[in-house]
Design a protein around this motif. Sequence first.
Motif, mmCIF file in Angstrom:
data_model
loop_
_atom_site.group_PDB
_atom_site.id
_atom_site.type_symbol
_atom_site.label_atom_id
_atom_site.label_comp_id
_atom_site.label_asym_id
_atom_site.label_seq_id
_atom_site.Cartn_x
_atom_site.Cartn_y
_atom_site.Cartn_z
ATOM 1 N N LEU A 165 0.851 -1.181 0.000
ATOM 2 C CA LEU A 165 0.000 0.000 0.000
ATOM 3 C C LEU A 165 0.890 1.236 0.000
ATOM 4 O O LEU A 165 1.574 1.503 0.995
ATOM 5 C CB LEU A 165 -0.920 -0.001 1.223
ATOM 6 N N PRO A 166 0.904 2.006 -1.079
ATOM 7 C CA PRO A 166 1.772 3.191 -1.103
ATOM 8 C C PRO A 166 1.193 4.299 -0.238
ATOM 9 O O PRO A 166 -0.010 4.355 -0.017
ATOM 10 C CB PRO A 166 1.763 3.585 -2.589
ATOM 11 N N ASP A 167 2.049 5.157 0.239
ATOM 12 C CA ASP A 167 1.596 6.330 0.996
ATOM 13 C C ASP A 167 1.686 7.528 0.069
ATOM 14 O O ASP A 167 2.741 8.148 -0.090
ATOM 15 C CB ASP A 167 2.469 6.537 2.233
ATOM 16 N N GLU A 212 -5.715 4.178 -5.512
ATOM 17 C CA GLU A 212 -5.305 4.130 -6.917
ATOM 18 C C GLU A 212 -3.957 3.425 -7.069
ATOM 19 O O GLU A 212 -3.760 2.615 -7.981
ATOM 20 C CB GLU A 212 -5.229 5.544 -7.483
ATOM 21 N N GLY A 213 -3.038 3.704 -6.159
ATOM 22 C CA GLY A 213 -1.720 3.095 -6.245
ATOM 23 C C GLY A 213 -1.744 1.594 -6.093
ATOM 24 O O GLY A 213 -1.098 0.859 -6.861
ATOM 25 N N VAL A 214 -2.505 1.087 -5.121
ATOM 26 C CA VAL A 214 -2.525 -0.359 -4.906
ATOM 27 C C VAL A 214 -3.339 -1.065 -5.988
ATOM 28 O O VAL A 214 -3.008 -2.187 -6.394
ATOM 29 C CB VAL A 214 -3.039 -0.698 -3.480
ATOM 30 N N VAL A 215 -4.392 -0.421 -6.503
ATOM 31 C CA VAL A 215 -5.179 -1.039 -7.578
ATOM 32 C C VAL A 215 -4.343 -1.151 -8.852
ATOM 33 O O VAL A 215 -4.413 -2.162 -9.570
ATOM 34 C CB VAL A 215 -6.477 -0.246 -7.828
ATOM 35 N N LEU A 216 -3.537 -0.148 -9.136
ATOM 36 C CA LEU A 216 -2.656 -0.225 -10.304
ATOM 37 C C LEU A 216 -1.640 -1.365 -10.156
ATOM 38 O O LEU A 216 -1.350 -2.080 -11.121
ATOM 39 C CB LEU A 216 -1.932 1.105 -10.506
ATOM 40 N N SER A 246 -13.230 -9.200 -18.990
ATOM 41 C CA SER A 246 -13.468 -8.285 -20.105
ATOM 42 C C SER A 246 -12.239 -8.104 -20.981
ATOM 43 O O SER A 246 -12.357 -7.772 -22.164
ATOM 44 C CB SER A 246 -13.909 -6.912 -19.582
ATOM 45 N N GLY A 247 -11.056 -8.323 -20.404
ATOM 46 C CA GLY A 247 -9.837 -8.154 -21.170
ATOM 47 C C GLY A 247 -9.523 -6.717 -21.507
ATOM 48 O O GLY A 247 -8.841 -6.424 -22.491
ATOM 49 N N GLU A 248 -10.004 -5.801 -20.672
ATOM 50 C CA GLU A 248 -9.754 -4.375 -20.889
ATOM 51 C C GLU A 248 -8.657 -3.899 -19.943
ATOM 52 O O GLU A 248 -8.466 -4.464 -18.865
ATOM 53 C CB GLU A 248 -11.034 -3.572 -20.627
ATOM 54 N N PRO A 249 -7.940 -2.854 -20.307
ATOM 55 C CA PRO A 249 -6.858 -2.384 -19.428
ATOM 56 C C PRO A 249 -7.388 -1.662 -18.196
ATOM 57 O O PRO A 249 -8.321 -0.863 -18.300
ATOM 58 C CB PRO A 249 -6.070 -1.426 -20.332
ATOM 59 N N ALA A 250 -6.805 -1.948 -17.073
ATOM 60 C CA ALA A 250 -7.096 -1.188 -15.858
ATOM 61 C C ALA A 250 -6.037 -0.097 -15.758
ATOM 62 O O ALA A 250 -5.129 -0.153 -14.917
ATOM 63 C CB ALA A 250 -7.087 -2.100 -14.636
ATOM 64 N N ASP A 251 -6.157 0.893 -16.641
ATOM 65 C CA ASP A 251 -5.160 1.954 -16.704
ATOM 66 C C ASP A 251 -5.490 3.058 -15.693
ATOM 67 O O ASP A 251 -6.467 2.959 -14.934
ATOM 68 C CB ASP A 251 -5.062 2.527 -18.118
ATOM 69 N N ARG A 279 -8.838 5.685 -11.728
ATOM 70 C CA ARG A 279 -9.294 6.930 -11.113
ATOM 71 C C ARG A 279 -10.826 6.961 -11.024
ATOM 72 O O ARG A 279 -11.391 7.329 -9.984
ATOM 73 C CB ARG A 279 -8.782 8.124 -11.915
ATOM 74 N N GLY A 280 -11.492 6.563 -12.092
ATOM 75 C CA GLY A 280 -12.953 6.537 -12.076
ATOM 76 C C GLY A 280 -13.497 5.506 -11.113
ATOM 77 O O GLY A 280 -14.471 5.763 -10.395
ATOM 78 N N PHE A 281 -12.876 4.339 -11.085
ATOM 79 C CA PHE A 281 -13.301 3.291 -10.155
ATOM 80 C C PHE A 281 -13.159 3.759 -8.706
ATOM 81 O O PHE A 281 -14.054 3.563 -7.882
ATOM 82 C CB PHE A 281 -12.483 2.023 -10.378
ATOM 83 N N THR A 282 -12.042 4.396 -8.393
ATOM 84 C CA THR A 282 -11.809 4.863 -7.022
ATOM 85 C C THR A 282 -12.831 5.915 -6.624
ATOM 86 O O THR A 282 -13.323 5.922 -5.485
ATOM 87 C CB THR A 282 -10.385 5.418 -6.896
ATOM 88 N N ARG A 283 -13.185 6.793 -7.548
ATOM 89 C CA ARG A 283 -14.185 7.819 -7.244
ATOM 90 C C ARG A 283 -15.520 7.174 -6.902
ATOM 91 O O ARG A 283 -16.173 7.549 -5.924
ATOM 92 C CB ARG A 283 -14.353 8.771 -8.441
#
Length: 207
Positions: free
Chosen positions: A78-80, A89-93, A181-186, A191-195
Amino acid sequence: MQSRPPAARTGRPRSAAADAAILAATRQALVELGWSRLTLGDVATRAGVAKTTLYRRWPGKCELVVDAVAELFDELRLPDRGCLAADIEGVVLQFAAILGRPEARSGLMAVVAESTRDDALRERIRASIVDRQKRLVLEGRARAQERGELPAEPDPAETARTADLIFDMVAGAVVHRTLVSGEPADEQWVRGFTRVLLLGLTARPAR
């Protein structure tokens, strides 16, 4: 009549170096051969150990692959980044990047499929991967509470239930995005998911 003390364990002690070599060889075989062609014999050869050494440690191919993939997820940190949203966002990436690796992708998909008819394997996946990574949720919540971003939860049971729910939401979304889905989690998607995760469906996107 006095009970006898438990018998001492016999045989050679388990070698951490051999375990590490076997798990690394398993991941290498997943990359080069894929799930269907991977065999325990090939893994033993790659690791430079006898087949009996491998069979003493893992009862089968599925259990071996679970442990090999679990080591990849243990790399998550988990980044700070200064605030809860940025930390998420950092850990999801990181999570998405691990799922993008061929050894994680092929191994995880295969053992999850096998676990649909094997309760013991499902429990091994839960214990080795899912439960071990829930630490990230607890760590993130504690840090956000220290910053004053989240209120403290005095009920430990409620804290555990909330942690389970958050983990399920994050892991489910990222696994579906990358593996189904095979889509990128860019960065834009993350950012949208976290919001949505933090503010809910009624949140208006930032302009």
